[in-house]
Structures are given as C-alpha cells and as structure tokens.
Design a protein around this motif. Structure first.
Motif, PDB file in Angstrom:
ATOM      1  N   ARG A 170      25.490 -12.730  44.538  1.00 21.43           N
ATOM      2  CA  ARG A 170      26.575 -13.204  43.697  1.00 21.43           C
ATOM      3  C   ARG A 170      27.667 -12.147  43.751  1.00 21.43           C
ATOM      4  N   VAL A 171      28.922 -12.553  43.914  1.00 19.85           N
ATOM      5  CA  VAL A 171      30.022 -11.609  44.112  1.00 19.85           C
ATOM      6  C   VAL A 171      31.074 -11.774  43.022  1.00 19.85           C
ATOM      7  N   ILE A 172      31.470 -10.651  42.432  1.00 24.17           N
ATOM      8  CA  ILE A 172      32.604 -10.572  41.523  1.00 24.17           C
ATOM      9  C   ILE A 172      33.614  -9.641  42.181  1.00 24.17           C
ATOM     10  N   GLY A 173      34.882 -10.014  42.180  1.00 25.91           N
ATOM     11  CA  GLY A 173      35.877  -9.193  42.872  1.00 25.91           C
ATOM     12  C   GLY A 173      37.124  -8.968  42.046  1.00 25.91           C
ATOM     13  N   THR A 174      37.630  -7.729  42.044  1.00 24.66           N
ATOM     14  CA  THR A 174      38.889  -7.452  41.358  1.00 24.66           C
ATOM     15  C   THR A 174      40.053  -7.632  42.320  1.00 24.66           C
ATOM     16  N   ALA A 175      41.135  -8.202  41.787  1.00 27.65           N
ATOM     17  CA  ALA A 175      42.366  -8.408  42.546  1.00 27.65           C
ATOM     18  C   ALA A 175      43.457  -8.717  41.530  1.00 27.65           C
ATOM     19  N   SER A 176      44.691  -8.715  41.974  1.00 28.44           N
ATOM     20  CA  SER A 176      45.770  -9.088  41.070  1.00 28.44           C
ATOM     21  C   SER A 176      45.610 -10.543  40.663  1.00 28.44           C
ATOM     22  N   GLY A 177      46.182 -10.894  39.506  1.00 30.81           N
ATOM     23  CA  GLY A 177      46.024 -12.243  38.994  1.00 30.81           C
ATOM     24  C   GLY A 177      46.501 -13.317  39.941  1.00 30.81           C
TER      25      GLY A 177
END
Length: 302
Positions: free
Chosen positions: A166-173
């Motif tokens: 399972r992947v959670i990723g940070t990025a700009s909105g």
C-alpha cells in the motif's frame, strides 16, 4: 563528428551549448551506441552547477541515461552485438547523437518497450528499485514516499504496488490526481504531513522512502511505526540521525532488465511527460531545473 549538448564551464544555464565531438571509441567494457533517446534528470543541472564537484576536463556532455542501437563493442564485452537495441548508463554523457554505455550497467530493450520509455529507467527507475530493495517490505505493508510525483517517486509507487504494498505519497495539492493514477494515496506536502499520514494510516507506515530530505523528512518521520525502515536518496545525514540509511544506487544490467520487464508487462509506466528534440535541450533543462517537472523528460535524437 557527433552533435552533443553540454556545458563549457561550471555555473548556470548560460554555460550550456552545443558541441561537436568525435564519435567515441568503445574501450574495454564499453558499447558504442547510436542514441535514440536520453533521460533528463535534476542531477544534470546540479552537476553543471558544480554541486558534485568541479574536477575533470571541460567541456562536459550532459546526461546520464540513454537508449539506442549498438554500433560496436569494446574488448571484453560479452552478451551484446552490433544491432542490439539497448539502454543504460552513459559515462561519456547521454545528450548526444553517439555515446558510450558501460556494459555492466546496460540491458537489452524489449521489443514492446519504446526507446523513450527505456531511456527513462536507468536513473529514476533504478533508484526506486534500489530503495525498495533496501527497505525490504513485504506485500500488505504500507510505504510512504516523500516527493512521489517526480521521476523516482513515480517509479517507486508503481513498483511498490506491483509488489503488493500500500502506498501513500506526498506531493503538492495540484498533483493529487496524478498521484492517484500511480495507485497511491496522496498527501499534501504543504500540510501537516505527519497528521495527514496518520489519518490515512493510523497504524503508521512500515517504510519511508525519502526523495526530498531536510525539513520534509523530519516532519514525516513520526509517521514511521516502531521497527519501520527509512531510506533516503537525498539526505544522508538526516536519514542517519533518524536511524535510517542512504540509497545504495546500483543500476546494474539485471536491475535494468527487471525494470524493462515491468514496463513490458504493463506494471510500470515511466510517465514520460514531455519529449524534446536534441535541438531543444536547453528548454528541457530549464523545465527540469524549475523543479516543477512531473514524471520524466526525454530528449529524442533525430
């Protein structure tokens, strides 16, 4: 002579120009390749600015990864012959009509994989692959990727999903929709990251792949559960302070072949977001240096 693009001194974009150089001669362990496509990476402008040191002979042909057709092979090279379609690491620079690939870090390009797709794999793809190998997560576990919308993050999310993570990723909105196409849950990098990750994964994450470093890494670290693992591609000291490790990048041929197989199987899309002809190399460099490029940028040779 062979047309190439590089820099004549260390500094900003004003040091870049087109170069004419002799077609290189493949020494031991090398392949001479007619380049079809080359990947553009943040490391290219960082090298030009001298952030990796200012030693070595100038001018420097830019670019690290390329795909193309083998023209000849050097002494000691086995497994490759003229006419093979290949991709790999280009120690002599990739932004050129002809270059040398190191046989150890070269793989054959599958028929169903395009030259542009293949040229997008040796740097970002191999970094993502290596980071996931170091983390050693198992299917069903949760991975947090800091900076998931760039080239390495794009590959990491997809490879992780193919491995059952399972992947959670940070990025700009504004990149949230793109992050979802990678099979990842987006988290706004401008928000309270640890809180947002905790909301998405209350039990914490099992692994953290950091592609940003600095304050972003420190802000996200509390999301890592006890016994979780951390690998950074950009912040050696920060990762060590948090009990993690630094990426051991090794784009050997077997890794590149595994990446190409994932592309051929439809499990990995390098997300080539833009292609430029070699004549517009400066424009490609400006886009990558802006920090706003999504996915991979590619130069294509005529």
């Amino acid at each position: 002579m062979s047309k190439a693009f590089g820099f004549v001194e260390y500094g900003g974009p004003e040091t870049q120009e087109f170069l004419d150089r002799p077609v290189p001669d493949p020494g031991p362990g090398m392949l001479l390749v007619a380049v079809r496509a080359a990947g553009v990476n943040p490391a290219d402008w960082k090298k030009r600015r001298g952030l990796f040191g200012t030693g070595g002979e100038l001018p420097v042909v830019m670019g690290t990864e390329a795909s193309g057709v083998v023209l000849s092979v050097g002494a000691g090279v086995t497994g490759f012959t003229p006419g093979d379609q290949v991709f790999g690491i280009a120690p002599a620079g990739a932004f050129a009509e002809h270059t040398l690939l190191a046989a150890r870090t070269t793989a054959r390009k599958p028929v169903g994989v395009g030259f542009a797709q293949a040229a997008a794999l040796p740097v970002a793809g191999a970094a993502a692959y290596g980071g996931l190998e170091q983390l050693g997560l198992r299917a069903g576990q949760t991975l947090l990727v800091l900076g998931v919308s760039g080239g390495v993050g794009t590959a990491a999310a997809q490879i992780a999903r193919a491995r059952g993570l399972r992947v959670i990723g940070t990025a700009s909105g504004i990149s949230a929709a793109y992050v979802r196409t990678l099979g990842a849950t987006p988290v706004d990098s401008k928000g309270p990251v640890a809180d947002l990750v905790a909301a998405a994964a209350p039990e914490g994450v099992d692994g953290l792949l950091d592609l940003v470093g600095g304050d972003a890494l420190r802000a996200a670290a509390p999301a890592l559960r006890a016994g979780g693992r951390l690998v950074s591609t950009v912040d050696r000291d920060g990762a060590a302070a948090l009990g993690g490790g630094y990426l051991a990048w090794d784009p050997k041929g077997t890794v590149l072949a595994a990446l190409a197989d994932l592309v051929a199987a439809g499990e990995l899309d390098p997300h080539v977001s833009a292609t430029y002809p070699l004549a517009h190399a400066a424009e490609a460099m400006a886009e990558i240096e802006s920090g706003h490029a999504r996915g991979k940028l590619i130069l294509e040779m005529s």
